[in-house]
Design a protein around this motif. Structure first.
Motif, PDB file in Angstrom:
ATOM      1  N   ALA A 103       0.840  -1.195   0.000  1.00  0.00           N
ATOM      2  CA  ALA A 103       0.000   0.000   0.000  1.00  0.00           C
ATOM      3  C   ALA A 103       0.877   1.248   0.000  1.00  0.00           C
ATOM      4  CB  ALA A 103      -0.905   0.011   1.229  1.00  0.00           C
ATOM      5  N   ASP A 104       0.427   2.295  -0.691  1.00  0.00           N
ATOM      6  CA  ASP A 104       1.113   3.574  -0.582  1.00  0.00           C
ATOM      7  C   ASP A 104       0.395   4.431   0.459  1.00  0.00           C
ATOM      8  OD1 ASP A 104      -1.085   4.840  -1.781  1.00  0.00           O
ATOM      9  OD2 ASP A 104      -0.100   5.136  -3.711  1.00  0.00           O
ATOM     10  N   GLY A 105       0.838   5.646   0.644  1.00  0.00           N
ATOM     11  CA  GLY A 105       0.262   6.509   1.664  1.00  0.00           C
ATOM     12  C   GLY A 105      -0.917   7.328   1.196  1.00  0.00           C
ATOM     13  N   ARG A 106      -1.348   7.109  -0.053  1.00  0.00           N
ATOM     14  CA  ARG A 106      -2.446   7.905  -0.616  1.00  0.00           C
ATOM     15  C   ARG A 106      -3.720   7.101  -0.799  1.00  0.00           C
ATOM     16  NH1 ARG A 106       0.578  10.692  -5.696  1.00  0.00           N
ATOM     17  NH2 ARG A 106       1.036   8.496  -6.127  1.00  0.00           N
ATOM     18  N   GLY A 107      -3.713   5.872  -0.309  1.00  0.00           N
ATOM     19  CA  GLY A 107      -4.916   5.055  -0.407  1.00  0.00           C
ATOM     20  C   GLY A 107      -4.898   4.041  -1.514  1.00  0.00           C
ATOM     21  N   ALA A 134      -8.540   4.054  -3.935  1.00  0.00           N
ATOM     22  CA  ALA A 134      -9.153   4.459  -2.670  1.00  0.00           C
ATOM     23  C   ALA A 134     -10.666   4.301  -2.693  1.00  0.00           C
ATOM     24  CB  ALA A 134      -8.767   5.896  -2.346  1.00  0.00           C
ATOM     25  N   ASP A 135     -11.290   4.367  -3.890  1.00  0.00           N
ATOM     26  CA  ASP A 135     -12.740   4.213  -3.989  1.00  0.00           C
ATOM     27  C   ASP A 135     -13.173   2.757  -4.074  1.00  0.00           C
ATOM     28  OD1 ASP A 135     -12.030   3.463  -6.560  1.00  0.00           O
ATOM     29  OD2 ASP A 135     -13.094   5.096  -7.567  1.00  0.00           O
ATOM     30  N   ASP A 178      -3.982   8.942 -10.017  1.00  0.00           N
ATOM     31  CA  ASP A 178      -5.141   8.054  -9.904  1.00  0.00           C
ATOM     32  C   ASP A 178      -4.750   6.614  -9.577  1.00  0.00           C
ATOM     33  OD1 ASP A 178      -3.989   7.276 -12.277  1.00  0.00           O
ATOM     34  OD2 ASP A 178      -5.843   7.359 -13.459  1.00  0.00           O
ATOM     35  N   GLY A 179      -3.463   6.378  -9.240  1.00  0.00           N
ATOM     36  CA  GLY A 179      -3.004   5.024  -8.945  1.00  0.00           C
ATOM     37  C   GLY A 179      -2.490   4.270 -10.146  1.00  0.00           C
ATOM     38  N   GLY A 180      -2.569   4.865 -11.328  1.00  0.00           N
ATOM     39  CA  GLY A 180      -2.002   4.228 -12.511  1.00  0.00           C
ATOM     40  C   GLY A 180      -0.490   4.229 -12.459  1.00  0.00           C
ATOM     41  N   LEU A 181       0.121   3.399 -13.282  1.00  0.00           N
ATOM     42  CA  LEU A 181       1.571   3.298 -13.345  1.00  0.00           C
ATOM     43  C   LEU A 181       2.059   3.735 -14.721  1.00  0.00           C
ATOM     44  CD1 LEU A 181       2.177  -0.162 -11.600  1.00  0.00           C
ATOM     45  CD2 LEU A 181       2.208   2.121 -10.561  1.00  0.00           C
TER      46      LEU A 181
END
Length: 281
Positions: A103-107, A134-135, A178-181
């Motif tokens: 997990a990262d710190g942003r959810g 996060a959603d 947005d969590g994309g890489l």
């Protein structure tokens, strides 16, 4: 290994080493337990899972919840106070052969998978990384990973590093908002190194556990090796304590993919003093 201490023995198959609240935590895939051990070697079984535990990796969400990958059920679960397990995310739509979680710190929660079952003798094929946003939504964010294994997120939450065991390298991605890489690149070519579990130290170097070479190795971005810790059995995962001065390692005699938990209990949890400036062998 010079300078190391065996804290615990009798582990069936230790994996997924983490540091939390002053203790080294790991998953014993052979017993279906998540275990915490303090620096004196005192052991506590924190969680017992009701599902097949091979594989079973875990991490913590930013809010502190324990997140456990149930690969056989294609979901991530979190234990409840009453002993039940709630579904945190359904992974069934993104692939299979789930392995590591971080997990990262942003959810954002990243889960990877091999997309084949080596224990059933399936032919290897490239795996993937998925993100649980996060959603609660789940989607693939990287493909073509050659047996994805350990993962780590940099402290600033901008970079994900993934161990590609079958490609002998560490691969890095930028983590998008947005969590994309994106911006995939080789972080370090490891030559004959076979990375399993990994962790980052205070200088941004990676320690990686190596099963066939029976060692843990510290490597900088670009591939410069600065320290090697040799053991007498396969190293599956490693984690640094809060001060970054002790490396905790779970190691086991590796008997192959067909039945990795069979035979005598040869697993150990070891502690080794390390430094970011001194080469240790």
């Amino acid at each position: 290994m010079s300078g190391s201490t065996v804290l615990r023995e009798g582990i069936v198959f230790g994996e997924s080493a983490r540091w939390h609240d002053g203790r080294a935590w790991f998953a014993d895939w052979g017993t279906g337990e998540i275990v915490a051990v303090d620096p004196e070697g005192i052991r506590e079984v924190v969680v017992r899972v009701p599902f097949p535990s091979l594989p079973m990796c875990f991490d913590r969400a930013p809010d502190g919840r324990l997140l456990i990958v149930s690969s056989s059920e294609a979901r991530v679960v979190t234990p409840e106070a009453d002993g039940s397990f709630a579904t945190y995310a359904d992974l069934s739509a993104v692939g299979g052969g789930f392995n590591e979680i971080v997990a990262d710190g942003r959810g954002n929660v990243f889960v990877n998978g091999a997309d084949f079952d080596p224990m059933r003798g399936e032919a290897p094929r490239p795996g993937f990384v998925a993100v649980i946003a996060a959603d609660g939504s789940v989607r693939r964010v990287a493909d073509g990973i050659e047996f994805p294994n350990g993962m780590a997120v940099t402290p600033d939450d901008t970079t994900l590093i993934v161990a590609e065991s079958y490609a002998n390298r560490l691969t890095a991605f930028d983590i998008d908002a947005d969590g994309g890489l994106s911006r995939r690149r080789v972080w370090a070519d490891l030559g004959t190194g076979v990375p399993d579990g990994i962790c980052l130290d205070a200088e941004g170097a990676v320690w990686y556990a190596d099963v066939p070479n029976k060692r843990c190795v510290r490597v900088r971005e670009g591939g410069d090796v600065t320290a090697t810790l040799d053991l007498d059995r396969g190293c599956f995962s490693c984690v640094l304590d809060a001060d970054g001065r002790t490396l905790y390692i779970v190691a086991t005699e590796w008997r192959g993919m067909s039945d990795p938990t069979a035979g005598p209990r040869t697993g150990q949890l070891l502690a080794a003093p390390v430094s970011t400036t001194t080469v240790t062998t």
